[in-house]
Design an enzyme around this catalytic site. Structure first.
Site, PDB file in Angstrom:
ATOM      1  N   GLU A   1      79.819 131.486  27.783  1.00 38.68           N
ATOM      2  CA  GLU A   1      80.519 132.581  28.472  1.00 38.68           C
ATOM      3  C   GLU A   1      80.694 132.354  29.977  1.00 38.68           C
ATOM      4  OE1 GLU A   1      76.522 135.345  28.474  1.00 38.68           O
ATOM      5  OE2 GLU A   1      78.438 136.320  28.807  1.00 38.68           O
TER       6      GLU A   1
ATOM      7  N   THR B   1      63.717 140.548  35.396  1.00 38.43           N
ATOM      8  CA  THR B   1      62.506 141.295  35.035  1.00 38.43           C
ATOM      9  C   THR B   1      61.279 140.689  35.701  1.00 38.43           C
ATOM     10  OG1 THR B   1      63.496 141.787  32.902  1.00 38.43           O
ATOM     11  CG2 THR B   1      61.117 142.064  33.067  1.00 38.43           C
TER      12      THR B   1
ATOM     13  N   ILE C   1      67.540 134.530  25.896  1.00 40.98           N
ATOM     14  CA  ILE C   1      68.116 133.565  24.950  1.00 40.98           C
ATOM     15  C   ILE C   1      68.882 132.500  25.705  1.00 40.98           C
ATOM     16  CG2 ILE C   1      68.226 135.024  22.900  1.00 40.98           C
ATOM     17  CD1 ILE C   1      71.240 135.248  23.486  1.00 40.98           C
ATOM     18  N   ASP C   2      69.234 132.767  26.965  1.00 43.80           N
ATOM     19  CA  ASP C   2      69.979 131.763  27.737  1.00 43.80           C
ATOM     20  C   ASP C   2      69.115 130.549  28.072  1.00 43.80           C
ATOM     21  OD1 ASP C   2      71.970 133.572  27.643  1.00 43.80           O
ATOM     22  OD2 ASP C   2      72.097 133.964  29.794  1.00 43.80           O
TER      23      ASP C   2
ATOM     24  N   MET D   1      75.941 139.026  18.167  1.00 46.75           N
ATOM     25  CA  MET D   1      75.338 138.787  16.852  1.00 46.75           C
ATOM     26  C   MET D   1      74.198 137.780  16.918  1.00 46.75           C
ATOM     27  SD  MET D   1      78.701 138.737  14.518  1.00 46.75           S
ATOM     28  CE  MET D   1      77.786 138.407  13.029  1.00 46.75           C
ATOM     29  N   ILE D   2      74.291 136.819  17.875  1.00 45.43           N
ATOM     30  CA  ILE D   2      73.248 135.791  17.888  1.00 45.43           C
ATOM     31  C   ILE D   2      71.973 136.258  18.578  1.00 45.43           C
ATOM     32  CG2 ILE D   2      74.985 133.932  17.813  1.00 45.43           C
ATOM     33  CD1 ILE D   2      74.158 133.238  20.725  1.00 45.43           C
TER      34      ILE D   2
HETATM   35  N1  LIG Z   1      65.080 141.119  42.433  1.00 44.61           N
HETATM   36  C1  LIG Z   1      64.615 142.111  41.671  1.00 44.61           C
HETATM   37  N2  LIG Z   1      63.599 142.897  42.102  1.00 44.61           N
HETATM   38  C2  LIG Z   1      63.133 143.908  41.342  1.00 44.61           C
HETATM   39  N3  LIG Z   1      63.614 144.205  40.113  1.00 44.61           N
HETATM   40  C3  LIG Z   1      64.608 143.463  39.626  1.00 44.61           C
HETATM   41  C4  LIG Z   1      65.179 142.386  40.377  1.00 44.61           C
HETATM   42  N4  LIG Z   1      66.165 141.832  39.631  1.00 44.61           N
HETATM   43  C5  LIG Z   1      66.214 142.544  38.477  1.00 44.61           C
HETATM   44  N5  LIG Z   1      65.282 143.513  38.471  1.00 44.61           N
HETATM   45  C6  LIG Z   1      65.054 144.492  37.411  1.00 44.61           C
HETATM   46  O1  LIG Z   1      64.660 143.817  36.214  1.00 44.61           O
HETATM   47  C7  LIG Z   1      65.258 144.421  35.077  1.00 44.61           C
HETATM   48  C8  LIG Z   1      65.982 143.385  34.253  1.00 44.61           C
HETATM   49  O2  LIG Z   1      66.843 142.577  35.074  1.00 44.61           O
HETATM   50  P1  LIG Z   1      68.177 141.926  34.495  1.00 44.61           P
HETATM   51  O3  LIG Z   1      69.075 142.999  33.994  1.00 44.61           O
HETATM   52  O4  LIG Z   1      68.701 141.005  35.509  1.00 44.61           O
HETATM   53  O5  LIG Z   1      67.713 141.170  33.184  1.00 44.61           O
HETATM   54  P2  LIG Z   1      66.793 139.905  33.000  1.00 44.61           P
HETATM   55  O6  LIG Z   1      65.380 140.320  33.036  1.00 44.61           O
HETATM   56  O7  LIG Z   1      67.204 138.848  33.955  1.00 44.61           O
HETATM   57  O8  LIG Z   1      67.129 139.517  31.500  1.00 44.61           O
HETATM   58  P3  LIG Z   1      68.449 138.798  30.949  1.00 44.61           P
HETATM   59  O9  LIG Z   1      67.966 137.489  30.456  1.00 44.61           O
HETATM   60  O10 LIG Z   1      68.905 139.651  29.861  1.00 44.61           O
HETATM   61  O11 LIG Z   1      69.430 138.705  32.064  1.00 44.61           O
HETATM   62  C9  LIG Z   1      66.179 145.508  35.579  1.00 44.61           C
HETATM   63  O12 LIG Z   1      65.551 146.764  35.364  1.00 44.61           O
HETATM   64  C10 LIG Z   1      66.343 145.206  37.061  1.00 44.61           C
HETATM   65  O13 LIG Z   1      66.502 146.376  37.837  1.00 44.61           O
HETATM   66  O1  LIG Z   2      75.954 142.871  27.810  1.00 45.48           O
HETATM   67  P1  LIG Z   2      74.539 142.825  28.272  1.00 45.48           P
HETATM   68  O2  LIG Z   2      73.590 143.539  27.374  1.00 45.48           O
HETATM   69  O3  LIG Z   2      74.369 143.233  29.687  1.00 45.48           O
HETATM   70  O4  LIG Z   2      74.025 141.319  28.185  1.00 45.48           O
HETATM   71  C1  LIG Z   2      74.818 140.198  28.366  1.00 45.48           C
HETATM   72  C2  LIG Z   2      74.054 139.073  28.986  1.00 45.48           C
HETATM   73  O5  LIG Z   2      72.747 138.966  28.488  1.00 45.48           O
HETATM   74  C3  LIG Z   2      72.434 137.607  28.208  1.00 45.48           C
HETATM   75  O6  LIG Z   2      72.344 137.485  26.829  1.00 45.48           O
HETATM   76  C4  LIG Z   2      71.073 137.228  28.743  1.00 45.48           C
HETATM   77  O7  LIG Z   2      71.086 137.191  30.121  1.00 45.48           O
HETATM   78  C5  LIG Z   2      73.591 136.801  28.812  1.00 45.48           C
HETATM   79  O8  LIG Z   2      73.863 135.634  28.121  1.00 45.48           O
HETATM   80  C6  LIG Z   2      74.703 137.780  28.771  1.00 45.48           C
HETATM   81  O9  LIG Z   2      75.657 137.551  29.777  1.00 45.48           O
END
Ligand SMILES: Nc1ncnc2c1ncn2[C@@H]1O[C@H](COP(=O)(O)OP(=O)(O)OP(=O)(O)O)[C@@H](O)[C@H]1O
Ligand SMILES: O=P(O)(O)OC[C@H]1O[C@](O)(CO)[C@@H](O)[C@@H]1O
Ligand SMILES: [Mg+2]
Length: 496
Positions: free
Chosen positions: A347, A220, A247-248, A402-403
């Site tokens: 995981e 994000t 949460i990671d 759940m967490i």
């Molecule tokens: N390199 C990037 N450039 C632009 N947008 C991105 C990029 N990587 C991820 N995104 C966008 O950010 C949003 C969230 O990314 P992602 O699913 O990787 O979760 P996250 O923000 O890393 O959170 P989490 O901790 O759950 O993984 C998605 O809508 C994705 O398309």
């Molecule tokens: O199943 P989902 O919603 O894609 O999310 C799982 C992932 O999201 C997280 O909680 C946060 O990145 C990871 O620990 C896990 O692998």
């Protein structure tokens, strides 16, 4: 709320500082790395600065007295306001010969703001996986903007980034969000994938939005950085503020991410159940799988907090099953010594041992892991029942979602409030392209590149991992000579 306007000038108070654009050659496409350096070479002071509208908008940018000067809670005490030179040190443990340091701007209200309350049209979006506290941050942004700065136009973007261009906005008022911090999840919904920078910025322009609060993890924040670049290219007075969520706990620089403590707390229930099951059965093994895609912080902290865990397996510390110093030998030892044992596995641990290599990705491009919990249960059962002919009783508990689906605990709620307030103060003061978070206990404004260029990992050379090893008595799974490598080249410091 009255606000006297003046020609924008407070940025110049950093008159002793020399501004250095790191990326001069790419000035039109990468404005994100701004370092301000001062002092003689041996005593260099390096401010890892964040962008401000004054950097790219015409010098006619107006500054107004901060409405907090007229706020009953804030007006009396002058030091509530942050001085333009106030900074937070990235490293607070220094040696006598340390001569240089990296600093971030201290978060908090500034004397001047660049928006009049009626001018602000703010929006909030939540992206990526769920995390306890998302609703609290949403609530506190709405309340903070409304009650501190007199801002009334606040909307929510539904369903993550793609909601900018596929859905209508929802109006967010203090009344509407009043009780949402008591619920898990996000009232706005979330998603992975769907980040189209141009469509998102088109939608921002169409809607007339000028402050954007973006809650999400590393992906994000990368998306937020891309939006900031495009906003800047188009010369828009739109502030882009990231609030790190995961949460990671895998976001670097910041001390901790919100929701992490809640997740660790909630994980105790699963570990307790695993312990009860293991203790009550002959040769009982309680196995708990916890989240942690690339970083084992939840598993490590949950294990340390519980004290009932005999073995904690994380992605950063490779392990092996058979032979001397391996997991099976250690399990057998625990069963002999105490008749039962508890294993916690993150995981992302042991993925290299699982032969299937499907290379599946989620919608955001994150690698999907094999279910290491089921895999290792099978391996343990096969080995002890078939090979060792030792009857064991393995109970596998997978509390994964759940967490993170629970509401945030009290300490996280306060943390979320501080994050929301820091974000608002920064945006109102005209800063943009930054994320907020605690650095050595003080909330700071951090440029996006600092938190997107690497991931925070458990340092197995750090004292915290040593504490874990000495609390569980598990083997290190390291062959001699393997210790002493800083896997991430991480600059984070041992905190206790
Ligand atoms: N390199 C990037 N450039 C632009 N947008 C991105 C990029 N990587 C991820 N995104 C966008 O950010 C949003 C969230 O990314 P992602 O699913 O990787 O979760 P996250 O923000 O890393 O959170 P989490 O901790 O759950 O993984 C998605 O809508 C994705 O398309
Ligand atoms: O199943 P989902 O919603 O894609 O999310 C799982 C992932 O999201 C997280 O909680 C946060 O990145 C990871 O620990 C896990 O692998
Ligand atoms: Mg991520």
């Amino acid at each position: 709320m009255s606000s006297s306007s003046s020609v924008f000038g407070f940025y110049a108070t950093a008159d002793c500082l020399r501004m250095v654009w790191l990326n001069d050659s790419a000035a039109s496409s990468d404005y994100s790395k701004l370092e301000i350096v001062t002092g003689p070479p041996d005593f260099r002071f390096l401010l890892d600065d964040i962008p401000h509208f004054i950097d790219y908008l015409p010098a006619s940018l107006k500054a107004y007295s901060n409405p907090l000067h007229n706020h009953s809670a804030y007006s009396e005490i002058e030091q509530y306001f942050v001085d333009v030179d106030d900074v937070v040190a990235q490293n607070i443990i220094v040696e006598k010969k340390t001569q240089r340091g990296r600093y971030f701007r201290l978060a908090g209200p500034r004397q001047k703001v660049v928006f009049e309350p009626d001018e602000v049209h703010a929006c909030i979006v939540t992206c990526g996986g769920l995390c306890p506290g998302l609703n609290t941050v949403i609530r506190e942004i709405v309340w903070g903007l409304h009650h501190m700065y007199g801002v009334h136009k606040i909307v929510g973007i539904e369903g993550g980034y793609k909601g900018f261009y596929t859905k209508n906005t929802i109006q967010l008022t203090p009344k509407f969000v009043n009780n949402i911090h008591k619920r898990g999840g996000t009232i706005l919904g979330t998603s992975r994938g769907g980040h189209s920078t141009s469509k998102i910025v088109d939608s921002i322009q169409e809607k007339g939005i000028n402050q954007i609060y973006i809650l999400g993890g590393d992906g994000t924040q990368k998306g937020a950085a891309a939006i900031y670049e495009e906003i800047r290219k188009r010369g828009l007075k739109v502030s882009i503020v990231g609030i790190p969520k995961t949460i990671d706990n895998d976001i670097p620089v910041i001390d901790k991410s919100f929701g992490f403590d809640t997740a660790v707390q909630e994980a105790q229930r699963a570990i307790d159940a695993a312990h009860v099951e293991a203790e009550s059965n002959e040769n009982g093994i309680g196995l708990v799988k916890l989240m942690g895609r690339n970083s084992g912080f939840i598993a490590m902290h949950a294990s340390l907090a519980s004290r009932d865990v005999d073995c904690c397996l994380i992605p950063e510390s490779p392990f092996y099953l058979e032979g001397k110093g391996g997991l099976f030998e250690y399990i057998e030892h625990c069963l002999e010594e105490q008749g039962h044992m508890v294993i916690v596995i993150a995981e992302g641990a042991g993925q290299e041992l699982i032969s299937k290599n499907t290379n599946q990705l989620d919608a955001s491009g994150n690698k999907l892991h094999e279910d290491v919990g089921s895999w290792i249960s099978q391996q343990i059962n096969d080995y002890f029942k078939e090979k060792r002919k030792l009857p064991i009783n393995l109970k596998y508990i997978d509390p994964t979602y759940m967490i993170r689906a629970v509401p945030s605990i009290a300490s996280d709620n306060i943390f979320c409030t501080l994050l929301a307030h820091s974000a608002i103060h920064g945006a109102m003061a005209g800063y943009t392209g930054f994320t907020v978070g605690p650095v050595n206990g003080k909330h700071a404004y951090i440029p996006f590149h600092q938190i997107t260029e690497r991931q925070n990992k458990v340092e197995i050379t750090d004292r915290m991992w040593a504490r874990l090893l000495s609390s569980t008595n598990q083997p290190t799974f390291l062959k001699s000579g393997q210790v002493g490598v800083d896997q991430n080249n991480n600059t984070s410091q041992e905190t206790s």
